[in-house]
Design an enzyme around this catalytic site. Structure first.
Site, mmCIF file in Angstrom:
data_model
loop_
_atom_site.group_PDB
_atom_site.id
_atom_site.type_symbol
_atom_site.label_atom_id
_atom_site.label_comp_id
_atom_site.label_asym_id
_atom_site.label_seq_id
_atom_site.Cartn_x
_atom_site.Cartn_y
_atom_site.Cartn_z
ATOM 1 N N HIS A 36 -32.956 -42.700 16.134
ATOM 2 C CA HIS A 36 -33.100 -43.925 15.353
ATOM 3 C C HIS A 36 -32.905 -45.139 16.246
ATOM 4 C CE1 HIS A 36 -31.656 -46.927 12.148
ATOM 5 N NE2 HIS A 36 -32.945 -46.753 11.974
ATOM 6 N N HIS A 63 -40.002 -48.371 10.366
ATOM 7 C CA HIS A 63 -39.647 -49.069 9.129
ATOM 8 C C HIS A 63 -39.768 -50.573 9.353
ATOM 9 C CE1 HIS A 63 -37.863 -45.977 6.305
ATOM 10 N NE2 HIS A 63 -38.529 -45.316 7.237
ATOM 11 N N GLU A 64 -39.966 -51.309 8.254
ATOM 12 C CA GLU A 64 -40.291 -52.747 8.344
ATOM 13 C C GLU A 64 -41.410 -52.928 9.360
ATOM 14 O OE1 GLU A 64 -36.903 -51.772 9.044
ATOM 15 O OE2 GLU A 64 -36.747 -51.610 6.877
ATOM 16 N N GLU A 95 -41.897 -55.495 1.343
ATOM 17 C CA GLU A 95 -41.047 -54.749 0.423
ATOM 18 C C GLU A 95 -40.892 -55.510 -0.891
ATOM 19 O OE1 GLU A 95 -37.530 -53.645 2.607
ATOM 20 O OE2 GLU A 95 -38.720 -52.656 4.160
ATOM 21 N N GLU A 110 -34.975 -46.631 -0.733
ATOM 22 C CA GLU A 110 -33.712 -47.320 -0.435
ATOM 23 C C GLU A 110 -33.370 -48.360 -1.507
ATOM 24 O OE1 GLU A 110 -34.458 -48.899 3.464
ATOM 25 O OE2 GLU A 110 -35.728 -50.513 2.732
ATOM 26 N N GLU A 142 -32.825 -48.946 15.350
ATOM 27 C CA GLU A 142 -32.909 -50.169 14.547
ATOM 28 C C GLU A 142 -32.818 -51.339 15.522
ATOM 29 O OE1 GLU A 142 -33.219 -51.156 11.064
ATOM 30 O OE2 GLU A 142 -33.462 -52.973 12.261
ATOM 31 N N GLU A 192 -42.908 -47.257 6.983
ATOM 32 C CA GLU A 192 -42.473 -47.696 5.661
ATOM 33 C C GLU A 192 -43.486 -48.724 5.184
ATOM 34 O OE1 GLU A 192 -38.114 -48.836 3.838
ATOM 35 O OE2 GLU A 192 -38.936 -50.096 5.415
#
Ligand code: NOJ
Ligand code: CA
Length: 673
Positions: free
Chosen positions: A377, A453-454, A174, A478, A379, A472
């Site tokens: 989701h 993501h990540e 990122e 974001e 995380e 992502e």
């Protein structure tokens, strides 16, 4: 070249058939690309020519293993060339039918160590680039081996510019890209894209990265890039047992940035689908969610007065989704573990137990009654072991409630993913590459698709595992909420030719309240409203979010109409005109329908582009529904200046696109009878 002469002389003295500097060569089907390989001075080499001009000068091949010295390669033989021209169909994608037209060129290297005694090397040559991989087929079954170096080089010649960021920074992938002389590349992530003074565009990456560490590229200051594999904590690069093949190392070679973006080499080098029934349970689509409001700090992931993922709030999003035709609603922060420092307590997350104000049965029941799907989701905060321990339960839980898409997350500094021994793993070393596939395979058993993501970077594995639908792996929207600083306009004109060459990105487009209460432009979304619409076409993903708050869309239903209309599954895609870091225009034809969609985005400079509409079906009339920057539009001072227009067009027309600073245009070409 004294070394080479020496090698030749010694070869003359040896009674072997293939002497040292014998070159074996092959050409791509259209004769555009030529690859040659040979052994000389104890090294195995290859080079690449395009239309007779050198693209890669002699570059080394080979791997080194623990317990052995670096092998000296003494012979190259068994060279074989075969051609193959076929087409295959993607269950979903940026292009339905893909042609795989290549020459396969394989040979065997003989080395002087036990593990390198017989190394298979297979090149595939396409007219727009190459891939090659190593095959260590002779390692006995069950024997554990450890790769300690990869010698693979890419020796560029002449002056190139590169778009890159320093790899292994704590925020993983990122980062904003910088453009420099390619000789300044120290250690770069792939896809690594270069533009040459010779007019060529190159992109280095890999395909089918399975059970092997992610390859970075290390520069030597003189134009040679060498494979650099993300190591295990003990310094080993890859741990394998028995015979194995490596991922493909790939080089896309073209004359325009579009040649890179429209190449399908990455997909062609992956294995066919292992999920033939994917079409029965995953459909591309658009979603909204309890998400941006947390990033704006209006609500929280953690429990308390401002908790975002409440049954009531999610139902509000479900109503909105149903009213405007969205397929899914995501909610983050519904499960136990978000309170306090969740990034450092990733091992505390439960993936099946929720906060008391979140009722999954009520939510999924309500969603179903309104024709919408709830999106899960997970995380992990990098607590990968904790996630693996619960993985089956997590997927079972979601399946019980009819959830078919789960977003995952690995927010943790790049080298701090904790393994079973408590050691810090890189975010895309072999440990995480294995984890990534474990999640996809497990999810597939429960008919669940994954949006990571990540993530570990995308290498086209969606062909084999089409439930790996998006990820992502770059600075997404974001960052435009956080603002330290937000993404500059040119970011969107670089992504299509760098990160996106790997595969779909869950960028989360579509912010309408661009200032979101901030005065400083580097804290706001640095684009115009029209650009936010163009993102849906330019940045491909089979799942696209409408990321802003429902109330912001309801304030501008005219602009919102484009997001409602735009498909996320395509018959075909074409990059029409572009210059990396300056502007990009992409057109895509809807899958299962005649309409075309176009997205154009410029950097911080205003730009007028003439766009021929030759991609439209000849002889057909279309209504161009145009969403564009209005008078005075400028991402710094008036990002909301916006207008719509309608015009009848055919393939013979040329449209003038006036793009404001940070601006864009989005067009639906609705086919008329
Ligand atoms: C980072 C992800 O990119 C973002 O989409 C998500 O909201 C947060 N992590 C929390 O999981
Ligand atoms: Ca992220």
């Amino acid at each position: 070249m004294p070394l080479r002469t020496l090698a030749l002389l010694s070869a003359l003295a040896l009674p072997v058939a293939a002497h040292a500097a014998d070159r074996e060569c092959a050409r791509s089907p259209g004769g555009v690309i030529e690859v040659c390989a040979w052994v000389d001075g104890d090294q195995a080499w290859y080079d690449v020519h395009r239309k007779g001009a050198v693209v890669l000068a002699p570059s080394k091949l080979g791997l080194t293993f623990a317990g052995e010295p670096q092998a000296r390669y003494t012979a190259l033989d068994e060279a074989k060339r075969t051609t193959s021209d076929s087409t295959w169909e993607q269950p979903w994608g940026e292009q339905r039918v893909i042609r795989d037209n290549h020459t396969e060129f394989s040979f065997r290297l003989t080395g002087d160590t036990t593990l390198n005694k017989a190394v298979g090397v297979t090149f595939r040559l396409f007219d727009d680039g190459i891939g090659f991989r190593y095959d260590y087929a002779d390692i006995p079954a069950g024997q554990a081996v450890a790769v300690t170096a990869e010698r693979t080089q890419f020796h560029t010649v002449g002056a190139y510019q590169a778009w890159w960021y320093q790899a292994l920074g704590q925020e993983r992938d990122e980062y904003l890209y910088t453009q420099t002389d390619a000789r300044r590349v120290t250690l770069a992530e792939t896809p690594l894209t270069l533009k040459g003074d010779n007019g060529l565009y190159l992109s280095f990456h890999e395909a089918a990265m399975v059970d092997f560490p992610s390859m970075l590229l290390s520069g030597n200051g003189e134009g040679t890039l060498t494979a650099w594999l993300m190591p295990w904590p003990d310094g080993t690069l890859a741990k394998k047992t028995g015979p194995f093949t490596t991922p493909w190392r790939t080089v896309l070679i073209g004359e325009t940035p579009a040649d890179l973006a429209d190449s399908r080499i990455e997909l062609n080098l992956n294995e066919p689908s292992k999920i033939p029934d994917i079409g029965k349970w995953f459909k591309p689509g658009k979603y909204v969610g309890v998400w941006w409001e947390m990033h704006l700090d209006k609500t929280t992931w953690g429990s308390g007065m401002r908790h975002g993922a409440t049954t009531e709030n999610i139902k509000r999003y479900i109503d909105f989704a149903a009213r405007y035709g969205f397929d899914g609603v995501l909610a983050e922060g519904w499960n136990l573990g978000w309170d306090g420092d969740w990034i450092n307590n990733g091992d505390k997350f439960s993936f099946t137990r929720s906060y008391p104000d979140f009722d999954i049965a009520a939510i999924t029941g309500y969603a179903k009654s309104r024709g919408v799907e709830f999106i899960g989701h997970n995380e992990t905060g990098g607590g990968v072991v904790n996630y693996e321990n619960q993985l089956d339960d997590a997927m079972k839980f979601y399946q019980r409630y009819g959830v078919r898409l789960v977003k995952t997350g690995y927010v943790r500094h790049a080298g701090d993913i904790i393994d079973r021994e408590g050691k810090g793993e890189w975010f895309a070393g072999q440990f995480m590459v294995r984890h990534n596939l474990l999640v996809a395979e497990t999810a597939a058993r429960y008919h669940i698709a994954i949006d990571a993501h990540e993530p570990v970077k995308d290498t086209g594995l969606r062909r084999t595992w089409p439930n790996m639908v998006s990820r992502e792996g770059a600075r997404g929207q974001e960052y435009n909420a956080w603002g330290n600083p937000t993404n500059p306009p040119e970011h969107l004109t670089i992504l299509p030719f760098t990160r996106m060459l790997g595969g779909p990105m869950d960028f989360t487009p579509g912010i309408f309240d661009l200032a979101h209460g901030k005065d400083d432009v580097t804290r706001r979304v640095q684009s115009t409203l029209a650009t936010q619409l163009a993102e849906y076409v330019v940045l491909y993903s089979p799942i696209q979010m409408a990321a802003d708050l429902p109330e912001n869309y309801e304030k501008n239903l005219a602009a919102f109409q484009f997001i409602r209309d735009v498909p996320t599954d395509w018959e075909t895609s074409r990059t029409l005109q572009s210059e990396i870091g300056d502007y990009v225009v992409v057109a895509r034809q809807q899958r299962g329908g005649p309409d075309w969609y176009l997205g154009a985005i410029t950097d911080e400079n205003a730009r007028t582009l003439q766009q021929p509409l030759t991609f439209l079906a000849p002889g057909r009339r279309y209504e161009a529904q145009i969403y564009r920057d209005g008078p005075g539009a400028d991402y710094r001072v008036d990002p909301l200046a916006f207008e719509t227009a309608r015009q009848i067009v055919t393939a013979q027309d040329v449209l003038t696109l006036n793009l404001a600073p940070g601006g864009g245009a989005a067009i639906r070409f609705k086919a008329l009878n």
